[in-house]
Design an enzyme around this catalytic site. Structure first.
Site, PDB file in Angstrom:
ATOM      1  N   ARG A  16      32.984 -13.127  -0.404  1.00 41.65           N
ATOM      2  CA  ARG A  16      33.582 -13.921   0.679  1.00 41.65           C
ATOM      3  C   ARG A  16      32.626 -14.149   1.848  1.00 41.65           C
ATOM      4  O   ARG A  16      32.903 -14.935   2.741  1.00 41.65           O
ATOM      5  CB  ARG A  16      34.876 -13.236   1.166  1.00 41.65           C
ATOM      6  CG  ARG A  16      36.030 -13.426   0.208  1.00 41.65           C
ATOM      7  CD  ARG A  16      37.214 -12.567   0.599  1.00 41.65           C
ATOM      8  NE  ARG A  16      36.983 -11.157   0.300  1.00 41.65           N
ATOM      9  CZ  ARG A  16      37.774 -10.177   0.706  1.00 41.65           C
ATOM     10  NH1 ARG A  16      38.826 -10.433   1.465  1.00 41.65           N
ATOM     11  NH2 ARG A  16      37.505  -8.926   0.386  1.00 41.65           N
ATOM     12  N   ASN A 355       0.002 -17.004  22.105  1.00 42.16           N
ATOM     13  CA  ASN A 355      -0.417 -15.862  21.256  1.00 42.16           C
ATOM     14  C   ASN A 355      -0.589 -16.239  19.792  1.00 42.16           C
ATOM     15  O   ASN A 355      -0.979 -15.408  18.985  1.00 42.16           O
ATOM     16  CB  ASN A 355       0.581 -14.703  21.374  1.00 42.16           C
ATOM     17  CG  ASN A 355       1.968 -15.075  20.879  1.00 42.16           C
ATOM     18  OD1 ASN A 355       2.379 -16.233  20.983  1.00 42.16           O
ATOM     19  ND2 ASN A 355       2.682 -14.113  20.357  1.00 42.16           N
TER      20      ASN A 355
END
Ligand code: UD1
Ligand code: CA
Length: 439
Positions: A16, A355
């Site tokens: 589910r 970075n």
């Protein structure tokens, strides 16, 4: 295997959830749900934890890799919870003593009731002690059937309930302590005569009782403890409850959280007292924050962020693997990734540590007391010396380290030359060329 042992069932798919990921790996406050169950078992005193894996077994093993007290048993086919426990038998051959049996999809289980159950089981030599809960809505749970004297009789699964049984408010949260090896006989006698054609662990307590073994059901769990995650809706509920536990603990420890309902803090975060967190801030991953820091509003502190005492991360600032030492601050609109900022560094609005060059990540080192002007870009790897100044809008190229105390400006950034007496060099163009003299 050293006892007490905890067996955690985690072989099911969780259909589910409609996911490719094993259900127990869906995250609650930043960590896979099974992590909380393992930690609760340890917190209650488990010396060995056996996780039963099946669907997504490798993913689950990876998530819990490198923990010497955690062992894995494989359930090849998901034939039911009783069959899942059976899969642990080879690991537990020769073990005599108590074993909790828990499920990996109930992340809110706490160590305290687990420890209470174990103490009671050991004191009274109980073959099966069930922790139960009284809940306002028992839908989905197995129900606890008791006789007129209140003694435990059996668990009946929702699908197999009569309407009268369905109305029973006492439920089975799958939180058991069994005495081993007695459990194995009961598991050998399970059959599949039920609505799902599975070997139900829930039949084991009644089977033990028919062979005159002591079985007791105690209502020691709270409704919140037993929230089972079977759907994405349940996952969101579990997150909300876990989040309220996390912020409650932090507030008790002296952290101010201005609006707990609009602040998201990873269960692993460590935050010192007198830190104040303004609304709409997100702390995700392992984040360490010292005392007296200010965070937000709208700050995003990601994995590996460390703020020393008195550091500040303000509005629309994102940090990732960034360490800000005492008194360092980035108050508005900045990105600090793979960066180390010394004490009292001041990062202006819109400054960015670039970075990532598309292939590799680089580090930015900023010395104590440096000033990083608004809108500047520091392209990593690069070092800015202590007390240095990067002018507003400057772009510092990769590897162009800035010396202590130096000032750089422009694109690409170059040292600022200031004539004795303080005026700018004569060959520098006028600051506002469109404006004539005297404008
Ligand atoms: C189970 C209980 C029910 C209880 C409920 C909530 C049974 C038969 N029913 O129902 O009484 O109220 O949990 O705690 O036990 N699993 C396996 N292998 C399997 C089947 C399941 O490892 O073959 C694992 C699942 O991964 C899950 C746990 O066992 O972690 C429970 O399975 P699930 O299918 O969710 O059981 P429920 O229908 O919720
Ligand atoms: Ca379940």
């Amino acid at each position: 295997m050293q006892g007490p042992v905890a067996i955690i069932l985690a072989a099911g798919h969780g259909k589910r959830m409609r996911s490719e990921k094993a259900k127990v790996l869906h995250e609650v406050c930043g960590q896979p749900m099974i992590r909380y169950v393992v930690d609760a078992a340890r917190g209650a005193g488990a010396k060995s934890v056996i996780v039963v894996v099946g669907f997504g077994a490798d993913q689950v093993r990876d998530a819990l890799a490198g923990e010497p007290d955690v062992h894995f048993a494989v359930q090849a086919r998901q034939l039911g919870t009783g069959d899942a426990v059976k899969a642990t038998r080879p690991l537990l051959e020769g073990y005599q003593g108590p074993a909790w049996v828990l499920v990996g999809d109930e992340p809110l289980i706490r160590p305290e009731p687990l420890a209470d159950l174990l103490a009671r089981q050991e004191a009274e030599h109980i073959a099966c002690l069930l922790g139960t809960a009284l809940v306002p809505d028992p839908t989905g749970f197995g129900r606890i059937v008791r006789d007129s004297a209140g003694r435990f009789q059996r668990i009946i699964e929702q699908r197999d309930c009569t309407p009268e049984q369905a109305a029973i408010a006492e439920v089975n949260p799958s939180c058991y302590v069994f005495e081993l090896p007695g459990l194995w006989d009961a598991l050998d006698r399970l059959d599949t005569g039920n609505a799902q054609g599975e070997y139900y662990l829930t039949d084991a307590p009644a089977l033990l009782q028919t062979s005159r073994r002591k079985v007791v059901a105690l209502s020691v769990l709270e409704p919140d403890d037993i929230l089972g995650v079977n759907t994405r809706q349940h996952l969101a509920q579990a997150n909300a409850i876990m989040q309220s536990r996390v912020v409650d603990r932090l507030m008790t420890e002296g952290v101010s959280i201005v609006d707990p309902h609009n602040t998201y803090i990873d269960a692993r975060a460590e935050i010192g007292h007198d830190t104040i967190i303004y609304p709409f801030s997100v702390l995700h991953g392992v984040v360490k924050v010292g005392k007296g820091c200010r965070i937000g509003p709208f700050a995003h502190l990601r994995d590996g962020t460390v703020l020393d005492d008195g550091a500040e991360v303000g509005a629309f600032v994102e940090t990732s693997r960034a360490h800000l030492e005492t008194g360092a601050m980035a108050r508005h609109l900045a990105y600090l990734g793979d960066a180390h900022l010394g004490a009292n560094v001041n990062v202006g609005a819109g400054a960015v540590t670039a970075n990532f060059d598309g292939k590799t990540k680089g580090r930015t080192e900023i010395g104590a007391g440096a000033f990083i002007g608004s809108g500047s870009v520091l392209i990593a790897p690069v070092t800015v010396g202590a007390g240095a100044t990067v002018g507003a809008g400057a772009v510092v190229p990769k590897g162009h380290d800035i010396a202590d105390g130096q000032t750089v400006v422009g694109v690409p950034a170059r040292p600022l030359e200031v004539r004795p007496g303080g005026s700018l060099p004569a060959d520098r163009p006028p600051r506002f060329p469109s404006l004539g003299p005297g404008a």
